[in-house]
Design a protein around this motif. Structure first.
Motif, PDB file in Angstrom:
ATOM      1  N   GLY A   1      -8.856   3.808   2.400  1.00 27.31           N
ATOM      2  CA  GLY A   1      -8.047   5.022   2.485  1.00 27.31           C
ATOM      3  C   GLY A   1      -7.955   5.551   3.911  1.00 27.31           C
TER       4      GLY A   1
ATOM      5  N   PRO B   1       0.844  -1.194   0.000  1.00 25.49           N
ATOM      6  CA  PRO B   1       0.000   0.000   0.000  1.00 25.49           C
ATOM      7  C   PRO B   1       0.885   1.253   0.000  1.00 25.49           C
ATOM      8  CG  PRO B   1      -0.038  -1.082   2.149  1.00 25.49           C
ATOM      9  CD  PRO B   1       0.716  -1.983   1.219  1.00 25.49           C
TER      10      PRO B   1
ATOM     11  N   HIS C   1      -3.113   5.049  -0.504  1.00 27.27           N
ATOM     12  CA  HIS C   1      -3.901   4.436   0.568  1.00 27.27           C
ATOM     13  C   HIS C   1      -3.887   5.289   1.826  1.00 27.27           C
ATOM     14  CE1 HIS C   1      -2.760   1.228  -2.220  1.00 27.27           C
ATOM     15  NE2 HIS C   1      -3.887   0.639  -1.857  1.00 27.27           N
TER      16      HIS C   1
ATOM     17  N   SER D   1      -8.972   3.352  -3.311  1.00 24.78           N
ATOM     18  CA  SER D   1      -8.094   2.287  -2.789  1.00 24.78           C
ATOM     19  C   SER D   1      -8.899   1.234  -2.023  1.00 24.78           C
ATOM     20  CB  SER D   1      -7.029   2.887  -1.855  1.00 24.78           C
ATOM     21  OG  SER D   1      -7.591   3.192  -0.582  1.00 24.78           O
TER      22      SER D   1
END
Ligand code: NAP
Length: 243
Positions: free
Chosen positions: A124, A4, A73, A121
């Protein structure tokens, strides 16, 4: 699976650099933004991250920065700081403008640009670095406290506006942290800056980075809304025990 991505603004020094190091150690790919590209490059080399020049007070710079980030992210809105310690009756408008542009409008610009990617994402997280100055006031501090109050209001508003979407919002409100913060506030006067931390053990940048990393590594349904952290010897912006 790729790691991420965490974007950290103001990652060339202090809390931002420490946060980049901690998040990289926790498995995030880190994207680092700040104006001093040489210092940013050093943090990028240590963390395996990517350094991209960023001036949060410049809309064009923010746009160019965000265009180079395909996925996001975690966003850590950390770039900011204080300038001066003047009373309101002798306020320096240039200092006020710097503080509002950097802390408030800088947070607005970056957050606005990256929110679609954070939501996309599927998990987040926006972390915004305000301060105990976001809920306290003190003599000489109005430029900074008003900016931090506004930055906090902006951040907390997002929490409601994005309810039901896969994005979390955490506000970090530190007390005294020994970084370059006071050197910037006092325009490079290192002696005056050192006086701020005299006789007290302040928080380190790493103490704050540790808390940020804890918040972003909770399960996705857990939202730490606000985290206030201060040195043990500090009770408020104006009251501390000094040896
Ligand atoms: P610092 O060591 O002075 O770091 C400030 C960072 O912000 C630097 O990386 C600086 O990078 C970046 N920055 C400043 N203006 C910028 C701009 N226009 N565009 C992009 N980056 C910019 O201070 P710090 O203590 O780590 O401060 C980080 C945050 O914590 C700030 O928001 C501050 O208000 C907050 N905070 C600090 C304390 C404290 O006691 N230290 C307490 C509460 C909250 P470049 O100069 O390279 O651009």
């Amino acid at each position: 699976m790729t790691n991420p991505i965490a974007v950290v603004t103001g990652a060339s020094a202090g809390i931002g650099a420490a946060t980049a190091r901690r998040l990289a150690a926790a498995g995030f790919g880190v994207v680092l933004g700040a104006r001093r590209l040489d210092r940013l490059g050093e943090v990028a080399a240590e963390t395996g991250g990517r350094a991209i020049e960023l001036d949060v007070t410049d809309a064009g710079s923010v746009e160019a920065f965000c265009a180079q980030i395909p996925a996001c992210h975690v966003l850590v809105n950390n770039a900011g700081g204080a300038r001066g310690l003047d009373r309101v009756d002798t306020a320096d408008e240039a200092h006020w403008r710097w503080m509002w542009e950097t802390n408030v409008l800088g947070t607005l610009r970056i957050t606005k640009a990256l929110l679609p990617k954070l939501v996309a994402s599927g998990n987040g997280h926006v972390v915004t670095m305000t301060s105990i100055a976001a809920y306290e006031v003190y003599d000489g501090g109005a430029g900074y406290t008003s900016a931090k109050h506004a930055q906090s209001a902006l951040h907390r508003t997002l929490r409601g506006e994005h309810l039901g979407e896969p994005v979390r919002f955490t506000e970090i409100l530190p007390g005294m942290v020994e970084t370059e913060f006071s050197v910037t506030r006092f325009d490079g006067d290192a002696e005056r800056a050192a006086g701020v931390y005299a006789g007290i053990e302040p928080l380190t940048a790493d103490d704050v980075a540790d808390v940020i990393t804890f918040a972003v590594t909770r399960p996705p349904h857990v939202n730490l809304d606000q985290i206030v952290l201060k040195p043990r010897a500090q009770a408020s912006a104006t009251r501390a025990h000094r040896d």
